[in-house]
Design a protein around this motif. Structure first.
Motif, PDB file in Angstrom:
ATOM      1  N   GLY A 194       0.826  -1.202   0.000  1.00 39.91           N
ATOM      2  CA  GLY A 194       0.000   0.000   0.000  1.00 39.91           C
ATOM      3  C   GLY A 194       0.856   1.245   0.000  1.00 39.91           C
ATOM      4  O   GLY A 194       1.942   1.265  -0.595  1.00 39.91           O
ATOM      5  N   ASP A 195       0.388   2.275   0.672  1.00 39.32           N
ATOM      6  CA  ASP A 195       1.158   3.515   0.721  1.00 39.32           C
ATOM      7  C   ASP A 195       2.421   3.328   1.553  1.00 39.32           C
ATOM      8  O   ASP A 195       2.632   2.290   2.189  1.00 39.32           O
ATOM      9  CB  ASP A 195       0.302   4.658   1.256  1.00 39.32           C
ATOM     10  CG  ASP A 195      -0.234   4.388   2.658  1.00 39.32           C
ATOM     11  OD1 ASP A 195       0.488   3.787   3.478  1.00 39.32           O
ATOM     12  OD2 ASP A 195      -1.381   4.764   2.939  1.00 39.32           O
ATOM     13  N   LEU A 196       3.267   4.350   1.569  1.00 34.45           N
ATOM     14  CA  LEU A 196       4.574   4.245   2.215  1.00 34.45           C
ATOM     15  C   LEU A 196       4.453   3.869   3.685  1.00 34.45           C
ATOM     16  O   LEU A 196       5.193   3.022   4.184  1.00 34.45           O
ATOM     17  CB  LEU A 196       5.320   5.573   2.050  1.00 34.45           C
ATOM     18  CG  LEU A 196       6.792   5.605   2.463  1.00 34.45           C
ATOM     19  CD1 LEU A 196       7.567   6.543   1.542  1.00 34.45           C
ATOM     20  CD2 LEU A 196       6.948   6.073   3.919  1.00 34.45           C
ATOM     21  N   THR A 197       3.506   4.471   4.401  1.00 29.19           N
ATOM     22  CA  THR A 197       3.360   4.212   5.838  1.00 29.19           C
ATOM     23  C   THR A 197       2.952   2.766   6.100  1.00 29.19           C
ATOM     24  O   THR A 197       3.523   2.091   6.972  1.00 29.19           O
ATOM     25  CB  THR A 197       2.315   5.164   6.448  1.00 29.19           C
ATOM     26  OG1 THR A 197       2.732   6.518   6.224  1.00 29.19           O
ATOM     27  CG2 THR A 197       2.158   4.913   7.937  1.00 29.19           C
ATOM     28  N   THR A 198       1.969   2.269   5.356  1.00 27.24           N
ATOM     29  CA  THR A 198       1.513   0.887   5.535  1.00 27.24           C
ATOM     30  C   THR A 198       2.620  -0.094   5.197  1.00 27.24           C
ATOM     31  O   THR A 198       2.860  -1.069   5.927  1.00 27.24           O
ATOM     32  CB  THR A 198       0.288   0.611   4.641  1.00 27.24           C
ATOM     33  OG1 THR A 198      -0.753   1.512   4.988  1.00 27.24           O
ATOM     34  CG2 THR A 198      -0.195  -0.821   4.813  1.00 27.24           C
ATOM     35  N   ALA A 245      -6.413   3.822  -1.365  1.00 33.24           N
ATOM     36  CA  ALA A 245      -4.981   4.066  -1.218  1.00 33.24           C
ATOM     37  C   ALA A 245      -4.180   2.860  -1.702  1.00 33.24           C
ATOM     38  O   ALA A 245      -3.129   3.013  -2.346  1.00 33.24           O
ATOM     39  CB  ALA A 245      -4.645   4.384   0.238  1.00 33.24           C
ATOM     40  N   ASP A 248      -4.492   2.723  -5.522  1.00 31.75           N
ATOM     41  CA  ASP A 248      -3.707   3.818  -6.107  1.00 31.75           C
ATOM     42  C   ASP A 248      -2.213   3.520  -6.075  1.00 31.75           C
ATOM     43  O   ASP A 248      -1.472   3.929  -6.975  1.00 31.75           O
ATOM     44  CB  ASP A 248      -3.985   5.121  -5.372  1.00 31.75           C
ATOM     45  CG  ASP A 248      -5.353   5.703  -5.714  1.00 31.75           C
ATOM     46  OD1 ASP A 248      -5.920   5.316  -6.753  1.00 31.75           O
ATOM     47  OD2 ASP A 248      -5.861   6.529  -4.924  1.00 31.75           O
ATOM     48  N   ALA A 249      -1.762   2.808  -5.037  1.00 30.63           N
ATOM     49  CA  ALA A 249      -0.339   2.473  -4.964  1.00 30.63           C
ATOM     50  C   ALA A 249       0.088   1.644  -6.169  1.00 30.63           C
ATOM     51  O   ALA A 249       1.209   1.787  -6.681  1.00 30.63           O
ATOM     52  CB  ALA A 249      -0.048   1.717  -3.667  1.00 30.63           C
ATOM     53  N   ASP A 252      -0.545   3.903  -9.631  1.00 31.79           N
ATOM     54  CA  ASP A 252       0.487   4.912  -9.822  1.00 31.79           C
ATOM     55  C   ASP A 252       1.766   4.321 -10.403  1.00 31.79           C
ATOM     56  O   ASP A 252       2.559   5.033 -11.030  1.00 31.79           O
ATOM     57  CB  ASP A 252       0.800   5.610  -8.496  1.00 31.79           C
ATOM     58  CG  ASP A 252      -0.340   6.496  -8.017  1.00 31.79           C
ATOM     59  OD1 ASP A 252      -1.254   6.767  -8.828  1.00 31.79           O
ATOM     60  OD2 ASP A 252      -0.337   6.885  -6.832  1.00 31.79           O
TER      61      ASP A 252
END
Length: 470
Positions: A194-198, A245, A248-249, A252
């Motif tokens: 997922g996103d950077l944090t996850t 999110a 989208d990861a 993108d």
């Protein structure tokens, strides 16, 4: 008139899905089910059932043979050994919280192939009689030993076609690794949560390491295109990422397929994510919302087609028998025959999950070693129980023709292979998967039909997928 064995599953109001053992199906209304129950079928009913292959006239040898062929098409037949999962090292440069393998630290000795093990692997490759071969490099982190990967690849030049998959965390992508990736027969598999944090949280790594991974992944997709690079997320059902999110990861990066999977109850995950032993409604609800969101996005923006990979596999199992070799859903699920896993010490396992159970100290499912070969009591016992065809719960289940059997998953969760099917996580997961799949199959929504057609690689405009009998 002889009925093919029929199985029923309620999926839509008072109607029921009716499936025979060849996997032919239709949605029967409550009125039809009542006529069937009271043996009062109309001439139209009989005509429909005959045309759909659900009844065979007495003396109709061709119809009987066609039905038998339909059943046979649903039965997986393991060919010669042509798929190897190789573990040249168990060492890894990360410590992901959900690691299924119980890897060891990067600087720890004694967890790589020895010279003797490498020679035995190459000798095994020399003896394969299949014209094609697929080899997957697992770990640990296999790119820590690129020279071993290279030695295997170079040994496969005699095959008509060879395909190699390097499963990597993409922390190290130097010139030596790029030289391997540049080969047209080498594909890259990684994890993107997922996103950077996850992603950073799941991998328990620094922001710098996560940034390195994402930079390398983006560079590789730009260098080769998305068909060479695959990624999949591992989702914690207790704390899943935001659906958009996560999608989208991938979008993108130009990656259209997302193989959504929950944390596997293997390796380090058994301790760090003990709740992954069972998959409850939190996972099932998240999965449905994820797939429906992809369908919505596909309909809104038709410039690209996004898919959830496991749903596509399930649909191919329903509509295209024999085209899908995915081991979770093949039946029988032969072990140690057409593919094997060779561990860092040369031990051979029937599946990668079996290797993980041994590493976790749960049960040793080794079936041999690469120097001396494989077989024996464990091999025989696993294969004797590798089918769902004779299980009493499965025999009554409408989804039996499409589903499979995973003994290793049962052992991981329950320590036994004789659990009643409906009490297993595997069964609950796949009952939900096929319930959901058939709800999509019988949907009148054009957006749903559009995505299903694209996931099945069908040309033209979307149309109805399933028959009804009122």
């Amino acid at each position: 008139m002889t009925f093919a064995p029929l199985r029923l599953r309620s999926i839509e109001g008072d109607s029921a899905l009716v499936v025979n053992d060849a996997g032919r199906f239709f949605l029967g209304s409550s009125a039809f089910l009542d006529r069937l129950d009271h043996e009062q079928l109309s001439a139209d009913d009989v005509s429909f059932l005959r045309a759909a292959g659900h009844v065979v006239e007495r003396g109709d040898a061709l119809g009987a043979a066609a039905h038998a062929r339909g059943v046979a098409d649903r039965i997986a037949s393991a060919g010669s050994l042509d798929y190897l999962i190789l573990v040249p090292t168990l060492r890894c440069n990360l410590s992901c919280s959900y690691c299924q393998v119980s890897r060891v630290a990067e600087n720890q000795d004694g967890h790589d192939w020895s010279d003797a093990t490498l020679r035995a692997v190459l000798n095994l490759i020399d003896g394969l009689d299949a014209p094609h071969v697929k080899i997957e490099f697992q770990g640990g982190e296999p790119t820590l030993r690129p020279e071993l990967i290279r030695a295997v690849i170079e040994r496969c030049g005699r095959f008509e076609r060879a395909e190699f998959v390097i499963c990597t965390n993409l922390q190290r992508v130097d010139d030596e690794i790029l030289a391997l990736f540049d080969r047209s027969d080498v594909f890259i598999s990684t994890s993107l949560d997922g996103d950077l944090t996850t992603h950073a949280r799941n991998r328990t790594c620094t922001a710098e390491a996560t940034s390195t991974f994402l930079g390398n992944l983006r560079m590789l997709v730009e260098r080769y295109g998305p068909t060479k690079v695959s990624a999949l997320p591992t989702v914690d059902p207790v704390d899943p990422p935001d659906i958009d999110a996560l999608i989208d990861a991938y979008v993108d990066l130009g990656i259209d397929s997302v193989f959504l999977r929950p944390i596997n109850f293997q390796g380090f995950a058994r301790k760090r994510h003990a709740g992954s032993r069972e998959q409850d409604d939190r996972w099932r609800n998240y999965y449905e919302r994820f797939v429906r969101r992809i369908i919505e996005r596909n309909w809104t923006d038709r410039s690209r087609v996004l898919e959830e990979t496991y749903m596509s596999i399930a649909l191919r199992r329903i509509f295209q028998p024999g085209s899908e070799r995915h081991v979770d859903l093949r039946n029988p699920n032969a072990m140690g025959i057409d593919y094997v896993v060779i561990d860092h010490d040369g031990t051979i396992y029937p599946t990668d999950e079996a290797r993980m159970l041994a590493r976790s100290g749960v049960v040793d499912l080794a079936i041999g070693n690469v120097s001396e070969g494989w077989g024996g009591p464990t091999f025989d016992l696993l294969n004797a129980n590798s089918t769902n065809q004779f299980d009493p719960d499965c025999r009554r289940c409408a989804y039996q023709p499409f589903c499979g059997r995973d003994l290793v998953d049962d052992l991981a969760r329950y320590g036994r292979i004789d659990m009643p099917r409906r009490e297993t996580a595997f069964c609950r997961r796949h009952l939900h998967l096929f319930d959901f799949a058939f709800s999509l199959v019988y949907s009148d929504d054009d957006a749903v039909r559009y995505s299903l057609a694209r996931w099945l690689r069908l040309p033209g405009e979307p149309a109805a997928f399933g028959q009804h009998l009122s």
